[in-house]
Motif scaffolding. Structure first.
Motif, PDB file in Angstrom:
ATOM      1  N   PHE A  79      -5.026  -7.646   2.698  1.00 24.32           N
ATOM      2  CA  PHE A  79      -4.639  -6.878   1.519  1.00 24.32           C
ATOM      3  C   PHE A  79      -3.779  -7.717   0.576  1.00 24.32           C
ATOM      4  O   PHE A  79      -3.191  -8.733   0.970  1.00 24.32           O
ATOM      5  N   ALA A  80      -3.723  -7.244  -0.665  1.00 24.75           N
ATOM      6  CA  ALA A  80      -2.842  -7.820  -1.678  1.00 24.75           C
ATOM      7  C   ALA A  80      -1.809  -6.775  -2.071  1.00 24.75           C
ATOM      8  O   ALA A  80      -2.067  -5.571  -1.999  1.00 24.75           O
ATOM      9  N   PHE A  81      -0.632  -7.230  -2.493  1.00 24.16           N
ATOM     10  CA  PHE A  81       0.406  -6.298  -2.916  1.00 24.16           C
ATOM     11  C   PHE A  81       1.009  -6.762  -4.241  1.00 24.16           C
ATOM     12  O   PHE A  81       0.981  -7.948  -4.594  1.00 24.16           O
ATOM     13  N   TYR A  82       1.546  -5.780  -4.964  1.00 28.21           N
ATOM     14  CA  TYR A  82       2.175  -6.049  -6.257  1.00 28.21           C
ATOM     15  C   TYR A  82       3.339  -5.092  -6.426  1.00 28.21           C
ATOM     16  O   TYR A  82       3.168  -3.870  -6.366  1.00 28.21           O
ATOM     17  N   ASN A  83       4.528  -5.635  -6.585  1.00 29.18           N
ATOM     18  CA  ASN A  83       5.736  -4.850  -6.773  1.00 29.18           C
ATOM     19  C   ASN A  83       6.263  -5.082  -8.186  1.00 29.18           C
ATOM     20  O   ASN A  83       6.387  -6.221  -8.630  1.00 29.18           O
ATOM     21  N   SER A  84       6.550  -4.000  -8.894  1.00 28.98           N
ATOM     22  CA  SER A  84       6.985  -4.137 -10.276  1.00 28.98           C
ATOM     23  C   SER A  84       7.902  -2.985 -10.645  1.00 28.98           C
ATOM     24  O   SER A  84       8.327  -2.199  -9.777  1.00 28.98           O
ATOM     25  N   GLN A  85       8.213  -2.892 -11.937  1.00 34.64           N
ATOM     26  CA  GLN A  85       9.001  -1.789 -12.465  1.00 34.64           C
ATOM     27  C   GLN A  85       8.353  -1.261 -13.726  1.00 34.64           C
ATOM     28  O   GLN A  85       7.829  -2.024 -14.539  1.00 34.64           O
ATOM     29  N   VAL A  86       8.378   0.046 -13.867  1.00 37.61           N
ATOM     30  CA  VAL A  86       7.875   0.704 -15.069  1.00 37.61           C
ATOM     31  C   VAL A  86       8.973   1.637 -15.554  1.00 37.61           C
ATOM     32  O   VAL A  86       9.335   2.586 -14.855  1.00 37.61           O
ATOM     33  N   GLY A  87       9.498   1.341 -16.747  1.00 37.59           N
ATOM     34  CA  GLY A  87      10.576   2.161 -17.279  1.00 37.59           C
ATOM     35  C   GLY A  87      11.804   2.193 -16.395  1.00 37.59           C
ATOM     36  O   GLY A  87      12.489   3.212 -16.319  1.00 37.59           O
ATOM     37  N   GLY A  88      12.068   1.075 -15.703  1.00 42.18           N
ATOM     38  CA  GLY A  88      13.224   1.007 -14.823  1.00 42.18           C
ATOM     39  C   GLY A  88      13.020   1.610 -13.454  1.00 42.18           C
ATOM     40  O   GLY A  88      13.970   1.679 -12.665  1.00 42.18           O
ATOM     41  N   HIS A  89      11.791   2.048 -13.148  1.00 37.86           N
ATOM     42  CA  HIS A  89      11.489   2.650 -11.851  1.00 37.86           C
ATOM     43  C   HIS A  89      10.613   1.691 -11.036  1.00 37.86           C
ATOM     44  O   HIS A  89       9.607   1.184 -11.538  1.00 37.86           O
ATOM     45  N   ALA A  90      10.988   1.474  -9.791  1.00 40.13           N
ATOM     46  CA  ALA A  90      10.248   0.553  -8.932  1.00 40.13           C
ATOM     47  C   ALA A  90       8.878   1.129  -8.585  1.00 40.13           C
ATOM     48  O   ALA A  90       8.742   2.318  -8.279  1.00 40.13           O
ATOM     49  N   ILE A  91       7.854   0.258  -8.610  1.00 41.11           N
ATOM     50  CA  ILE A  91       6.487   0.619  -8.258  1.00 41.11           C
ATOM     51  C   ILE A  91       5.992  -0.383  -7.220  1.00 41.11           C
ATOM     52  O   ILE A  91       6.119  -1.600  -7.404  1.00 41.11           O
ATOM     53  N   TYR A  92       5.404   0.132  -6.135  1.00 46.69           N
ATOM     54  CA  TYR A  92       4.879  -0.716  -5.079  1.00 46.69           C
ATOM     55  C   TYR A  92       3.390  -0.391  -4.901  1.00 46.69           C
ATOM     56  O   TYR A  92       3.039   0.749  -4.580  1.00 46.69           O
ATOM     57  N   LEU A  93       2.532  -1.389  -5.098  1.00 54.14           N
ATOM     58  CA  LEU A  93       1.085  -1.211  -4.995  1.00 54.14           C
ATOM     59  C   LEU A  93       0.540  -2.077  -3.872  1.00 54.14           C
ATOM     60  O   LEU A  93       1.012  -3.203  -3.655  1.00 54.14           O
ATOM     61  N   LYS A  94      -0.464  -1.548  -3.196  1.00 57.77           N
ATOM     62  CA  LYS A  94      -1.117  -2.311  -2.130  1.00 57.77           C
ATOM     63  C   LYS A  94      -2.584  -1.925  -2.108  1.00 57.77           C
ATOM     64  O   LYS A  94      -2.930  -0.742  -2.237  1.00 57.77           O
ATOM     65  N   GLY A  95      -3.458  -2.900  -1.938  1.00 61.60           N
ATOM     66  CA  GLY A  95      -4.890  -2.631  -1.858  1.00 61.60           C
ATOM     67  C   GLY A  95      -5.572  -3.583  -0.903  1.00 61.60           C
ATOM     68  O   GLY A  95      -5.233  -4.765  -0.829  1.00 61.60           O
ATOM     69  N   GLY A  96      -6.539  -3.065  -0.152  1.00 63.44           N
ATOM     70  CA  GLY A  96      -7.256  -3.883   0.821  1.00 63.44           C
ATOM     71  C   GLY A  96      -7.343  -3.156   2.139  1.00 63.44           C
ATOM     72  O   GLY A  96      -7.450  -1.927   2.200  1.00 63.44           O
TER      73      GLY A  96
END
Length: 580
Positions: free
Chosen positions: A154-171
């Motif tokens: 799997f791949a993962f991507y951690n970021s922020q949107v409008g100051g809120h943490a977002i954690y994505l994972k796919g695979g």
């Protein structure tokens, strides 16, 4: 699990885990990249400690597994395996992970074995064995003899949107929700991934999350506020529970096989031979029912989950609220039937595995830390979940088994062991689970439950489900530090089993039954924080309620509660594991 619970759990793992992960760091020449490659080598040698009990070995549904390694001292596993894990992350917010394993077991190379005796006049056990040609099917060959598998990818991507943490994972990966530790059929995480049943029976006390098999999916978690998070999961693939198969040492029955080889066996008068295109005869014959094609869900079938996490300041803990739609991973064993007027009965023309689609789950979890003890609680409601189903001609052509609505409650605690005159440190994990059957919603005539047509004996000791079931699990692991230079010792001990009733959830007594227990006790050495050597005694017990006699006059156990065919199969396991 919440941060306080995870923090305590992490500290316990650091204290008592048998093997620390020492990944090989790869120098990329850039401080932005963190790349590691970890390999874990394992060797497991197992030996049977008790010979065949004739009451089990004479049962034609159990003899293949019992006689595969039929004598005390026989090697039941001689397995080497390797787990390889590769992780790469860029600046900690984007990356990928790959892992896989491969294995070879030198104890299983000779194929299927059977009781050497006579089942019926003119009929040997060998002639009605689970594998007609004596050769394992592809599934058994892969998971018991030699094979390989991709685990995480799997791949993962951690970021922020409008100051809120977002954690994505796919695979392909595992997702585990809720707090249950030792109750794979009762927790909120039920069927969130297929369960490795082979590992569960060979390694008692293994936590539920370690039994889940990775599956293709995508997931996201958003930290909406400092106290509230929202998570979603959508599954892009499905697979079945990895069950111990017929003809192997730790099995549920000879005829259970995830492949075309399994057979359900019985003996019938020769007068029924013309029904199956055979010439008439006055002699009895072994009626072999072939395994038909399994009925499985589509790979993508709208399986998803939503979770709301809340960590309010006014409590020292966290709550979770869950909704899941799921296709179940544990099969019913069903059959198609044909009426035989001459015998005033019906006979199966095949048996097959089938899997329940579209069950719905609502759940709530709460966990907190009380002093030094991490505690957890779950409550969940499952709608139209698969129930314990009998092999019955009440439905002639079967595509689904019994379904119903249930409530599950799970409570547990992780207790760190303080230094004492008896041990230096360690941990105690204890869990209790309760299941209540609210109603049977479909195919009630097939439900193998007390008070229902599928249970003509009306007796829980024959494997019939009760409306209420209580099970438990305990894992106790005291530890002694630096007993020898560079060597820590521990005593991993576990017992799981049923306190009252028979689980109404499919597969019934195999999912938990009163008087059925799995246990292990061992000694483990952690050597210089890099390798472990573990010696364990593993055993199984279930209640036998009835005996019968084969047509040739041999007595055998014919009914009970739980996997009573494993009563004569305790074994000693020696495992060496090391990372590099």
């Amino acid at each position: 699990m919440t941060l306080p619970r995870l923090t305590l759990l992490a500290s316990l793992i650091a204290a008592v885990m048998p093997l620390h992960a020492y990944a090989f760091k790869i120098d990329t020449g850039s401080t932005d990249w963190d790349v590691s490659w970890d390999n874990t080598f394992s060797y497991n040698l197992g030996m049977r400690t008790q010979g065949v009990d004739p009451l089990i070995g004479n049962n034609p549904n159990f003899d293949d597994g019992d006689y595969k390694f039929g004598h005390a001292g026989d090697t039941v596993t001689n397995r080497v395996s390797i787990l390889s894990e590769f992780t790469a992350a860029y600046q900690g917010y984007v990356g990928f992970r790959l892992s896989g394993s491969a294995w070879k077991d030198f104890a299983y190379g000779s194929g299927d074995n059977t009781n050497p005796g006579i089942y019926a006049p003119g009929i040997t056990y060998q002639s009605i064995r689970a594998y007609p040609n004596g050769v394992y099917g592809s599934f058994t060959n892969r998971y018991y003899v030699q094979g390989a598998q991709l685990l995480d990818g799997f791949a993962f991507y951690n970021s922020q949107v409008g100051g809120h943490a977002i954690y994505l994972k796919g695979g392909q990966f595992t997702e585990y929700w809720g707090n249950s530790l030792l109750s794979p059929t009762q927790g909120i995480s039920y069927a969130q991934g297929a369960t490795d049943g082979i590992k569960a029976y060979n390694s008692p006390g293994t936590q539920t999350k370690e039994l889940l098999l990775p599956r293709p999916q995508i997931s996201m978690t958003a930290q909406v506020t400092p106290e509230v998070s929202v998570s979603g999961q959508y599954q892009l693939g499905w697979t079945y529970n990895r069950l111990p198969t017929g003809g192997t040492y730790i099995q549920a029955a000879d005829f259970i096989a995830q492949g075309p080889s399994g057979l359900f066996l019985t003996a019938l008068p020769g007068a029924v031979r013309p029904l199956f295109g055979l010439p008439p005869s006055s002699a009895p014959f072994a009626y072999q029912v072939p395994q038909g094609n399994a009925i499985t869900p589509p790979q993508v079938d709208n399986n998803f989950g939503l979770k709301l996490g809340w960590t309010p300041q006014f409590i020292d803990g966290a709550m979770g609220f869950y909704f899941r739609r799921l296709d179940e991973t544990q099969p019913w064993i069903l059959a198609n039937w044909k009426a035989v007027p001459a015998l005033k009965t019906s006979l199966p023309t095949d048996y097959h595995l089938a899997y329940n689609r579209g069950a719905q789950l609502l759940g709530y979890s709460f966990d907190t830390t009380i002093g030094s003890v991490a505690t957890g609680f779950e409550a969940s409601y499952r709608h139209n979940t698969a129930l314990n189903t009998a092999l019955s001609p009440a439905v002639m052509n079967q595509t689904e088994g019994a379904k119903g609505n249930i409530i599950n409650l799970v409570a547990n605690a992780i207790v760190p062991l303080s230094r004492s005159p008896i041990w230096d440190t360690g941990s105690l994990t204890a869990e209790i689970g309760y299941t209540h059957l609210l109603s049977v919603t479909q195919n009630a005539q097939l439900f193998n439950g007390v008070g229902y047509p599928g249970c003509p004996s009306n007796n829980k000791w024959n494997g019939c489900s009760t409306k209420d079931y209580v099970g438990f699990g305990v894992v106790f692991q005291p530890q002694w530090l630096q007993v020898f230079p560079g060597v820590d010792l521990s005593m991993p001990t576990s017992v799981t089993g049923g306190i009252w009733g028979t689980n109404p959830i499919n597969p019934g007594p195999a999912a938990g039954a009163q008087g059925a227990f799995t246990y292990s006790i061992g000694v483990q050495a952690l050597i210089r924080q890099r390798a472990t050597l573990t010696l364990s005694y593993i055993g199984y017990h279930a209640h036998v309620n009835a005996t019968s006699t084969t047509p040739s006059g041999l007595p055998f156990a014919s009914a009970g509660n739980g996997l009573y065919d494993l009563n004569d199969r305790p074994w000693v396991s020696l495992t060496l594991q090391s990372s590099f």
